[in-house]
Design a protein around this motif. Structure first.
Motif, PDB file in Angstrom:
ATOM      1  N   SER A  13       0.820  -1.218   0.000  1.00 58.17           N
ATOM      2  CA  SER A  13       0.000   0.000   0.000  1.00 58.17           C
ATOM      3  C   SER A  13       0.852   1.265   0.000  1.00 58.17           C
ATOM      4  O   SER A  13       0.383   2.344  -0.357  1.00 58.17           O
ATOM      5  CB  SER A  13      -0.937   0.004   1.211  1.00 58.17           C
ATOM      6  OG  SER A  13      -0.188   0.080   2.425  1.00 58.17           O
ATOM      7  N   ALA A  14       2.110   1.128   0.400  1.00 58.24           N
ATOM      8  CA  ALA A  14       3.005   2.292   0.437  1.00 58.24           C
ATOM      9  C   ALA A  14       3.872   2.392  -0.811  1.00 58.24           C
ATOM     10  O   ALA A  14       4.760   3.242  -0.895  1.00 58.24           O
ATOM     11  CB  ALA A  14       3.900   2.213   1.670  1.00 58.24           C
ATOM     12  N   VAL A  15       3.614   1.508  -1.781  1.00 56.73           N
ATOM     13  CA  VAL A  15       4.424   1.471  -3.001  1.00 56.73           C
ATOM     14  C   VAL A  15       3.552   1.849  -4.185  1.00 56.73           C
ATOM     15  O   VAL A  15       2.402   1.411  -4.304  1.00 56.73           O
ATOM     16  CB  VAL A  15       5.032   0.068  -3.218  1.00 56.73           C
ATOM     17  CG1 VAL A  15       5.893   0.049  -4.478  1.00 56.73           C
ATOM     18  CG2 VAL A  15       5.847  -0.365  -2.010  1.00 56.73           C
ATOM     19  N   ALA A  16       4.082   2.659  -5.084  1.00 53.67           N
ATOM     20  CA  ALA A  16       3.353   3.063  -6.278  1.00 53.67           C
ATOM     21  C   ALA A  16       4.252   2.932  -7.494  1.00 53.67           C
ATOM     22  O   ALA A  16       5.491   2.988  -7.390  1.00 53.67           O
ATOM     23  CB  ALA A  16       2.858   4.513  -6.148  1.00 53.67           C
ATOM     24  N   VAL A  17       3.628   2.749  -8.659  1.00 52.89           N
ATOM     25  CA  VAL A  17       4.378   2.679  -9.903  1.00 52.89           C
ATOM     26  C   VAL A  17       5.135   3.987 -10.096  1.00 52.89           C
ATOM     27  O   VAL A  17       4.592   5.079  -9.910  1.00 52.89           O
ATOM     28  CB  VAL A  17       3.436   2.426 -11.095  1.00 52.89           C
ATOM     29  CG1 VAL A  17       4.182   2.548 -12.423  1.00 52.89           C
ATOM     30  CG2 VAL A  17       2.790   1.049 -10.970  1.00 52.89           C
ATOM     31  N   GLY A  18       6.397   3.870 -10.424  1.00 56.83           N
ATOM     32  CA  GLY A  18       7.255   5.044 -10.586  1.00 56.83           C
ATOM     33  C   GLY A  18       8.173   5.284  -9.413  1.00 56.83           C
ATOM     34  O   GLY A  18       9.135   6.055  -9.522  1.00 56.83           O
ATOM     35  N   ASP A  19       7.901   4.648  -8.266  1.00 60.09           N
ATOM     36  CA  ASP A  19       8.769   4.806  -7.100  1.00 60.09           C
ATOM     37  C   ASP A  19      10.146   4.219  -7.388  1.00 60.09           C
ATOM     38  O   ASP A  19      10.297   3.252  -8.148  1.00 60.09           O
ATOM     39  CB  ASP A  19       8.173   4.095  -5.882  1.00 60.09           C
ATOM     40  CG  ASP A  19       6.989   4.834  -5.291  1.00 60.09           C
ATOM     41  OD1 ASP A  19       6.710   5.952  -5.759  1.00 60.09           O
ATOM     42  OD2 ASP A  19       6.352   4.277  -4.373  1.00 60.09           O
ATOM     43  N   ARG A  20      11.141   4.776  -6.758  1.00 56.51           N
ATOM     44  CA  ARG A  20      12.486   4.226  -6.842  1.00 56.51           C
ATOM     45  C   ARG A  20      12.699   3.251  -5.683  1.00 56.51           C
ATOM     46  O   ARG A  20      12.046   3.330  -4.642  1.00 56.51           O
ATOM     47  CB  ARG A  20      13.519   5.357  -6.764  1.00 56.51           C
ATOM     48  CG  ARG A  20      13.511   6.302  -7.942  1.00 56.51           C
ATOM     49  CD  ARG A  20      14.097   5.633  -9.176  1.00 56.51           C
ATOM     50  NE  ARG A  20      15.498   5.276  -8.932  1.00 56.51           N
ATOM     51  CZ  ARG A  20      16.229   4.522  -9.768  1.00 56.51           C
ATOM     52  NH1 ARG A  20      15.683   4.043 -10.882  1.00 56.51           N
ATOM     53  NH2 ARG A  20      17.492   4.238  -9.498  1.00 56.51           N
ATOM     54  N   CYS A  21      13.628   2.319  -5.887  1.00 55.47           N
ATOM     55  CA  CYS A  21      13.857   1.315  -4.843  1.00 55.47           C
ATOM     56  C   CYS A  21      15.279   0.792  -4.909  1.00 55.47           C
ATOM     57  O   CYS A  21      16.006   0.996  -5.886  1.00 55.47           O
ATOM     58  CB  CYS A  21      12.863   0.163  -4.994  1.00 55.47           C
ATOM     59  SG  CYS A  21      13.063  -0.762  -6.527  1.00 55.47           S
ATOM     60  N   GLU A  22      15.628   0.081  -3.840  1.00 50.21           N
ATOM     61  CA  GLU A  22      16.929  -0.582  -3.767  1.00 50.21           C
ATOM     62  C   GLU A  22      16.695  -1.988  -3.233  1.00 50.21           C
ATOM     63  O   GLU A  22      15.955  -2.192  -2.273  1.00 50.21           O
ATOM     64  CB  GLU A  22      17.880   0.181  -2.854  1.00 50.21           C
ATOM     65  CG  GLU A  22      19.290  -0.430  -2.823  1.00 50.21           C
ATOM     66  CD  GLU A  22      20.242   0.391  -1.962  1.00 50.21           C
ATOM     67  OE1 GLU A  22      21.004   1.191  -2.549  1.00 50.21           O
ATOM     68  OE2 GLU A  22      20.198   0.232  -0.715  1.00 50.21           O
ATOM     69  N   ILE A  23      17.342  -2.982  -3.865  1.00 51.67           N
ATOM     70  CA  ILE A  23      17.175  -4.369  -3.428  1.00 51.67           C
ATOM     71  C   ILE A  23      18.467  -4.866  -2.812  1.00 51.67           C
ATOM     72  O   ILE A  23      19.475  -4.155  -2.776  1.00 51.67           O
ATOM     73  CB  ILE A  23      16.768  -5.276  -4.616  1.00 51.67           C
ATOM     74  CG1 ILE A  23      17.888  -5.329  -5.660  1.00 51.67           C
ATOM     75  CG2 ILE A  23      15.480  -4.780  -5.243  1.00 51.67           C
ATOM     76  CD1 ILE A  23      17.626  -6.306  -6.779  1.00 51.67           C
TER      77      ILE A  23
END
Length: 252
Positions: free
Chosen positions: A164-174
């Protein structure tokens, strides 16, 4: 005619049955065995009783070599020295009422099926239905089922809360420090149940191009696609590594 006594103790012969239209390949026979013993062996293979078997030994070309008869005669009496090289015992079923006629032993649609009445099956103690019924009545089993369901529900709720806190276009690190951009959030029928996040990685260190078992979920360059659970990545301000401001003393 009789070609002579075969000197080898064992001979491998193919066995052909005219009504079954089937060949049993390389059956081992003792050349000292009687013709009756051979017929008993063929009975086990084909279901044709010995008294209804007419046996003919044929060579590789299919030509008749000998009529195998005389129940007490040894098989070796009818086999030439080269009989081990692709010879065939041709079994003709002489019973006019043979069960093998017209596919009687091969066509399953002609076999009468046994059907048990539902109420009779329901009363059986050794049935699968009764076993399932006992499981449903066993409190220990039901407790384990409830615990597994609760754990699965909790896991799904955890994933949904994280997603719910993630949206398309967000940046991330794995894990490993690789970064990327979110291109998809939601369930994917081709994968295990639950919420997935589709990520387009900045570098080609992924597993695919945005496909899930052949279906395109999102578009990206080859080997830049990755699907993760929303709990398996960190989301926020994670610009591409090349865009990071470096101190002059770090510049080469």
């Amino acid at each position: 005619g009789i070609p002579g006594i075969h000197t080898m103790p064992i001979v491998k012969l193919n066995v052909y049955h005219n009504l079954l239209d089937t060949t049993f390949f390389e059956i081992r026979f003792d050349t000292a065995s009687s013709v009756m013993s051979v017929k008993q062996r063929i009975y086990q293979l084909s279901g044709t009783p010995p008294q209804h078997q007419a046996l003919t030994l044929r060579n590789q070309a299919g030509d008749a070599v000998a009529a195998v008869s005389g129940d007490d005669s040894p098989l070796g009496l009818f086999c030439p020295p080269d009989a081990a090289e692709g010879y065939t015992l041709d079994c003709r079923d002489t019973n006019p009422h043979s069960m093998a006629a017209n596919g009687g032993l091969q066509d399953l649609s002609r076999v009468e099926k046994y059907e048990m009445a539902d109420h009779v099956y329901d009363e059986r103690e050794d049935s699968v239905r009764n076993w399932k019924r006992k499981l449903a009545e066993d409190p220990e089993v039901q407790a384990k089922i409830a615990a597994r369901k609760a754990a699965a529900d909790a896991q799904r709720e955890k994933l949904e809360q994280a997603a719910s806190a993630v949206a398309v276009g967000d940046r991330c690190e794995i894990v490993g420090g690789n970064r990327g951009t979110v291109r998809f959030v939601g369930d994917i029928p081709e994968l295990k149940p639950g919420v997935w996040v589709g990520i387009e990685l900045d570098e080609p260190v992924g597993r695919h191009s945005g496909e899930a078992k052949g279906r395109q979920v999102f578009e990206c360059a080859p080997r830049c696609g990755l699907f993760l659970r929303p709990t398996q990545a960190k989301f926020g301000e994670y610009p591409p590594v090349d865009d990071l401001d470096l101190d002059s003393e770090d510049e080469l």
